[in-house]
Design a protein around this motif. Structure first.
Motif, PDB file in Angstrom:
ATOM      1  N   GLU A 117      34.837  50.480 111.072  1.00  0.00           N
ATOM      2  CA  GLU A 117      35.094  49.605 109.928  1.00  0.00           C
ATOM      3  C   GLU A 117      34.419  50.214 108.708  1.00  0.00           C
ATOM      4  O   GLU A 117      33.217  50.511 108.724  1.00  0.00           O
ATOM      5  CB  GLU A 117      34.531  48.221 110.224  1.00  0.00           C
ATOM      6  CG  GLU A 117      34.875  47.159 109.202  1.00  0.00           C
ATOM      7  CD  GLU A 117      34.258  45.818 109.537  1.00  0.00           C
ATOM      8  OE1 GLU A 117      34.582  44.845 108.850  1.00  0.00           O
ATOM      9  OE2 GLU A 117      33.422  45.756 110.478  1.00  0.00           O
ATOM     10  N   PHE A 118      35.181  50.437 107.647  1.00  0.00           N
ATOM     11  CA  PHE A 118      34.665  51.063 106.429  1.00  0.00           C
ATOM     12  C   PHE A 118      34.713  50.087 105.253  1.00  0.00           C
ATOM     13  O   PHE A 118      35.686  49.344 105.092  1.00  0.00           O
ATOM     14  CB  PHE A 118      35.500  52.291 106.056  1.00  0.00           C
ATOM     15  CG  PHE A 118      35.335  53.462 106.975  1.00  0.00           C
ATOM     16  CD1 PHE A 118      34.358  54.423 106.742  1.00  0.00           C
ATOM     17  CD2 PHE A 118      36.159  53.602 108.083  1.00  0.00           C
ATOM     18  CE1 PHE A 118      34.209  55.509 107.591  1.00  0.00           C
ATOM     19  CE2 PHE A 118      36.026  54.680 108.950  1.00  0.00           C
ATOM     20  CZ  PHE A 118      35.052  55.642 108.698  1.00  0.00           C
ATOM     21  N   VAL A 119      33.653  50.114 104.452  1.00  0.00           N
ATOM     22  CA  VAL A 119      33.662  49.451 103.144  1.00  0.00           C
ATOM     23  C   VAL A 119      33.289  50.522 102.125  1.00  0.00           C
ATOM     24  O   VAL A 119      32.197  51.106 102.182  1.00  0.00           O
ATOM     25  CB  VAL A 119      32.669  48.283 103.074  1.00  0.00           C
ATOM     26  CG1 VAL A 119      32.770  47.593 101.709  1.00  0.00           C
ATOM     27  CG2 VAL A 119      32.914  47.283 104.186  1.00  0.00           C
ATOM     28  N   LEU A 120      34.204  50.820 101.220  1.00  0.00           N
ATOM     29  CA  LEU A 120      33.954  51.795 100.144  1.00  0.00           C
ATOM     30  C   LEU A 120      33.788  51.047  98.822  1.00  0.00           C
ATOM     31  O   LEU A 120      34.278  49.933  98.673  1.00  0.00           O
ATOM     32  CB  LEU A 120      35.107  52.800 100.041  1.00  0.00           C
ATOM     33  CG  LEU A 120      35.545  53.543 101.302  1.00  0.00           C
ATOM     34  CD1 LEU A 120      36.598  54.593 100.937  1.00  0.00           C
ATOM     35  CD2 LEU A 120      34.361  54.174 102.016  1.00  0.00           C
ATOM     36  N   GLN A 121      33.124  51.691  97.884  1.00  0.00           N
ATOM     37  CA  GLN A 121      33.019  51.164  96.525  1.00  0.00           C
ATOM     38  C   GLN A 121      33.594  52.167  95.547  1.00  0.00           C
ATOM     39  O   GLN A 121      33.369  53.380  95.681  1.00  0.00           O
ATOM     40  CB  GLN A 121      31.568  50.859  96.161  1.00  0.00           C
ATOM     41  CG  GLN A 121      31.089  49.488  96.592  1.00  0.00           C
ATOM     42  CD  GLN A 121      29.757  49.134  95.971  1.00  0.00           C
ATOM     43  OE1 GLN A 121      28.843  49.951  95.897  1.00  0.00           O
ATOM     44  NE2 GLN A 121      29.626  47.907  95.498  1.00  0.00           N
ATOM     45  N   LEU A 122      34.343  51.650  94.558  1.00  0.00           N
ATOM     46  CA  LEU A 122      34.893  52.522  93.527  1.00  0.00           C
ATOM     47  C   LEU A 122      33.752  53.047  92.650  1.00  0.00           C
ATOM     48  O   LEU A 122      32.926  52.267  92.162  1.00  0.00           O
ATOM     49  CB  LEU A 122      35.903  51.744  92.679  1.00  0.00           C
ATOM     50  CG  LEU A 122      36.619  52.554  91.595  1.00  0.00           C
ATOM     51  CD1 LEU A 122      37.573  53.563  92.234  1.00  0.00           C
ATOM     52  CD2 LEU A 122      37.384  51.635  90.646  1.00  0.00           C
ATOM     53  N   LYS A 123      33.713  54.343  92.470  1.00  0.00           N
ATOM     54  CA  LYS A 123      32.676  54.939  91.638  1.00  0.00           C
ATOM     55  C   LYS A 123      32.887  54.564  90.162  1.00  0.00           C
ATOM     56  O   LYS A 123      34.026  54.411  89.717  1.00  0.00           O
ATOM     57  CB  LYS A 123      32.710  56.472  91.772  1.00  0.00           C
ATOM     58  CG  LYS A 123      32.352  56.971  93.160  1.00  0.00           C
ATOM     59  CD  LYS A 123      32.491  58.494  93.233  1.00  0.00           C
ATOM     60  CE  LYS A 123      32.194  59.026  94.637  1.00  0.00           C
ATOM     61  NZ  LYS A 123      32.389  60.498  94.712  1.00  0.00           N
ATOM     62  N   PRO A 124      31.801  54.438  89.398  1.00  0.00           N
ATOM     63  CA  PRO A 124      31.932  54.131  87.949  1.00  0.00           C
ATOM     64  C   PRO A 124      32.693  55.237  87.228  1.00  0.00           C
ATOM     65  O   PRO A 124      32.653  56.404  87.627  1.00  0.00           O
ATOM     66  CB  PRO A 124      30.478  54.052  87.472  1.00  0.00           C
ATOM     67  CG  PRO A 124      29.674  53.794  88.711  1.00  0.00           C
ATOM     68  CD  PRO A 124      30.410  54.496  89.835  1.00  0.00           C
TER      69      PRO A 124
ATOM     70  N   LEU B  77      38.874  61.790 105.838  1.00  0.00           N
ATOM     71  CA  LEU B  77      39.229  60.566 105.125  1.00  0.00           C
ATOM     72  C   LEU B  77      38.561  60.509 103.755  1.00  0.00           C
ATOM     73  O   LEU B  77      39.211  60.224 102.745  1.00  0.00           O
ATOM     74  CB  LEU B  77      38.824  59.353 105.972  1.00  0.00           C
ATOM     75  CG  LEU B  77      39.044  57.985 105.330  1.00  0.00           C
ATOM     76  CD1 LEU B  77      40.521  57.707 105.136  1.00  0.00           C
ATOM     77  CD2 LEU B  77      38.415  56.888 106.192  1.00  0.00           C
ATOM     78  N   MET B  78      37.262  60.789 103.692  1.00  0.00           N
ATOM     79  CA  MET B  78      36.535  60.695 102.432  1.00  0.00           C
ATOM     80  C   MET B  78      37.003  61.749 101.431  1.00  0.00           C
ATOM     81  O   MET B  78      36.956  61.517 100.217  1.00  0.00           O
ATOM     82  CB  MET B  78      35.033  60.824 102.680  1.00  0.00           C
ATOM     83  CG  MET B  78      34.433  59.670 103.506  1.00  0.00           C
ATOM     84  SD  MET B  78      34.803  58.021 102.847  1.00  0.00           S
ATOM     85  CE  MET B  78      33.942  58.090 101.277  1.00  0.00           C
ATOM     86  N   ARG B  79      37.456  62.918 101.944  1.00  0.00           N
ATOM     87  CA  ARG B  79      38.005  63.927 101.026  1.00  0.00           C
ATOM     88  C   ARG B  79      39.291  63.428 100.359  1.00  0.00           C
ATOM     89  O   ARG B  79      39.606  63.841  99.240  1.00  0.00           O
ATOM     90  CB  ARG B  79      38.272  65.224 101.790  1.00  0.00           C
ATOM     91  CG  ARG B  79      37.040  66.117 101.931  1.00  0.00           C
ATOM     92  CD  ARG B  79      37.424  67.536 102.359  1.00  0.00           C
ATOM     93  NE  ARG B  79      37.911  67.550 103.732  1.00  0.00           N
ATOM     94  CZ  ARG B  79      37.127  67.734 104.788  1.00  0.00           C
ATOM     95  NH1 ARG B  79      35.828  67.915 104.627  1.00  0.00           N
ATOM     96  NH2 ARG B  79      37.638  67.770 106.004  1.00  0.00           N
ATOM     97  N   LEU B  80      40.006  62.555 101.049  1.00  0.00           N
ATOM     98  CA  LEU B  80      41.248  62.006 100.485  1.00  0.00           C
ATOM     99  C   LEU B  80      40.985  60.885  99.487  1.00  0.00           C
ATOM    100  O   LEU B  80      41.877  60.498  98.736  1.00  0.00           O
ATOM    101  CB  LEU B  80      42.145  61.480 101.614  1.00  0.00           C
ATOM    102  CG  LEU B  80      42.668  62.526 102.601  1.00  0.00           C
ATOM    103  CD1 LEU B  80      43.350  61.845 103.782  1.00  0.00           C
ATOM    104  CD2 LEU B  80      43.645  63.465 101.899  1.00  0.00           C
ATOM    105  N   LEU B  81      39.739  60.374  99.485  1.00  0.00           N
ATOM    106  CA  LEU B  81      39.386  59.260  98.601  1.00  0.00           C
ATOM    107  C   LEU B  81      38.162  59.636  97.765  1.00  0.00           C
ATOM    108  O   LEU B  81      37.102  59.006  97.858  1.00  0.00           O
ATOM    109  CB  LEU B  81      39.103  58.002  99.436  1.00  0.00           C
ATOM    110  CG  LEU B  81      40.269  57.470 100.281  1.00  0.00           C
ATOM    111  CD1 LEU B  81      39.796  56.406 101.261  1.00  0.00           C
ATOM    112  CD2 LEU B  81      41.374  56.914  99.377  1.00  0.00           C
ATOM    113  N   PRO B  82      38.289  60.662  96.917  1.00  0.00           N
ATOM    114  CA  PRO B  82      37.122  61.164  96.177  1.00  0.00           C
ATOM    115  C   PRO B  82      36.588  60.201  95.136  1.00  0.00           C
ATOM    116  O   PRO B  82      35.447  60.361  94.684  1.00  0.00           O
ATOM    117  CB  PRO B  82      37.669  62.440  95.516  1.00  0.00           C
ATOM    118  CG  PRO B  82      39.145  62.190  95.378  1.00  0.00           C
ATOM    119  CD  PRO B  82      39.529  61.394  96.590  1.00  0.00           C
TER     120      PRO B  82
END
Length: 406
Positions: free
Chosen positions: A399-406, A374-379
């Motif tokens: 349950e996942f919470v991701l943050q958009l990288k700067p 999953l994380m490879r699909l959302l680099p």
């Protein structure tokens, strides 16, 4: 026969506020006027049933309409217009003229509510609506009502003759509704994105008629973490909610952000698939946001479980283009090899707990095998929060919470 009006319930519970001016184009006998008077609204009645009864053979129905309408103060602007089922029985040129006559009393954001008949057996006369309770109406065949066959106007045809009105919400086939009736909300001079929630615009008022059971509520720490981060965003926090529109209420979310947008991604992708085939990606125009809008948070719920790797990657990129650096992306992934056949309905409650309903009894195979996949699909995102939970049925999810990288 009875019909539960979700549209009129939305007007009185979400959209209309004290002091609003209401124009009712139906007779006083429906009982709805009393509900608006209790909200301290100013109500004006223009009984177009009476116009139909008296002017079926009029040589000039447009002039007759002008004579029928009451004179109004020059500065009077209506907030809401109730049309009931009357537009079904008016010729298009009469509807066009009616809008023209009312135009001096319309303003940006005036809401028009109407009911359109969609079945094959169209009524032979307007129905008399009598309010029972909880905005459930009884249809009464009033012998004094004129026999005027329904014209069968389509929504598109109707909008073409209603200058400067645009469709922003439709309600149909809900529990208690007449299955041959579609309720429309039209807005005058709208400048808001079709996806942005105005009061009553997308909130599913089925919650007005039901209460959430205790066994439907679950704790979701990731939801609380995402909401807290969004609320701390600088300026006016903006959120995109991508869950199913039907069967839930988004009123609690509306209170937590300055601007809330909704997009039923499951329905949108199903429509794309119908048009273009099995492995359809997301259209670049799928998120209709106001110009310059930047999102501080996105809720995807369990939708990623039903997408291919390519679709997840594309969706992550499209969302990233519209999010602010540090914005949160929330979703859940099922842990079992067998997952519900279709997405469930997630509803954030006032206490930040989540009601989960519409869980499919049917099963399908999970497509994503691991968190690493999953994380490879959302680099473009980093992991910000991770929790384990269970649906009301006992099925486990992450349950996942991701943050958009700067």
């Amino acid at each position: 026969m009875q019909h539960r009006s979700f549209g009129l319930a939305a007007l009185t519970t979400e959209m209309v506020k004290s002091g609003d001016r209401i124009l009712d184009l139906g007779p006083l006998s429906s009982g709805t006027t009393q509900a608006f008077l209790q909200l301290n609204c100013q109500c004006h009645i223009e009984d177009l049933i009476e116009y139909l009864a008296e002017n079926q053979s009029a040589e000039d129905p447009l002039a007759a309409l002008e004579d029928h309408l009451l004179p109004k103060p020059a500065g009077l602007k209506f907030d809401v217009i109730l049309c009931w089922d009357i537009l079904n029985f008016l010729e298009l040129d009469v509807i066009r003229h009616l809008v023209r006559l009312l135009q001096p009393h319309l303003k940006q954001g005036t809401i028009l509510h109407t009911m359109r008949y969609t079945g094959r057996n169209q009524p032979r006369k307007p129905r008399r609506f009598r309010l029972l309770d909880n905005f459930c109406y009884e249809y009464i065949d009033d012998p004094e009502y004129p026999t005027v066959p329904s014209k069968g106007h389509s929504t598109v045809t109707l909008l073409k003759c209603m200058d400067r009105f645009s469709l922003f919400n439709s309600l149909m086939k809900r529990e208690g509704m007449d299955q041959n009736v579609t309720e429309h909300f039209l807005e005058y001079d709208s400048v808001t994105s079709r996806n942005q929630v105005r009061s009553g615009g997308a909130s599913d008022v089925s919650a007005y008629f039901r209460s959430v059971r205790d066994d439907e509520r679950i704790e979701m720490p990731g939801v609380e973490k995402a909401l807290a981060t969004i609320s701390e965003s600088s300026g006016a926090p903006t959120m995109l909610e991508c869950g199913r529109k039907n069967g839930r209420n988004i009123d609690a979310l509306k209170k937590k952000v300055a601007a809330l947008y909704v997009e039923d991604l499951h329905a949108s992708l199903a429509w794309q698939k119908k048009l273009h085939g099995e492995e359809t990606g997301f259209s670049t125009s799928i998120f209709s946001l106001d110009p310059g809008t930047r999102l501080d948070g996105v809720f995807l719920w369990d939708l990623l479980n039903y997408y291919s790797g390519a679709q997840i990657q594309q969706l992550g990129e499209l969302l990233g283009q519209r999010m602010t650096p540090g914005a949160t992306l929330h979703f859940v992934m099922y842990k079992s090899a067998q997952i519900p056949e279709r997405p469930s309905t997630f509803e954030v409650l006032d206490d930040n707990r989540v009601a989960v309903t519409g869980i499919s009894a049917g099963k399908r195979l999970r497509t994503l095998n691991s968190t690493a996949d999953l994380m490879r699909l959302l680099p473009g995102y980093r992991l910000y929060g991770h929790h384990i939970g269970k649906l009301p049925t006992g099925e486990a999810f992450q349950e996942f919470v991701l943050q958009l990288k700067p």
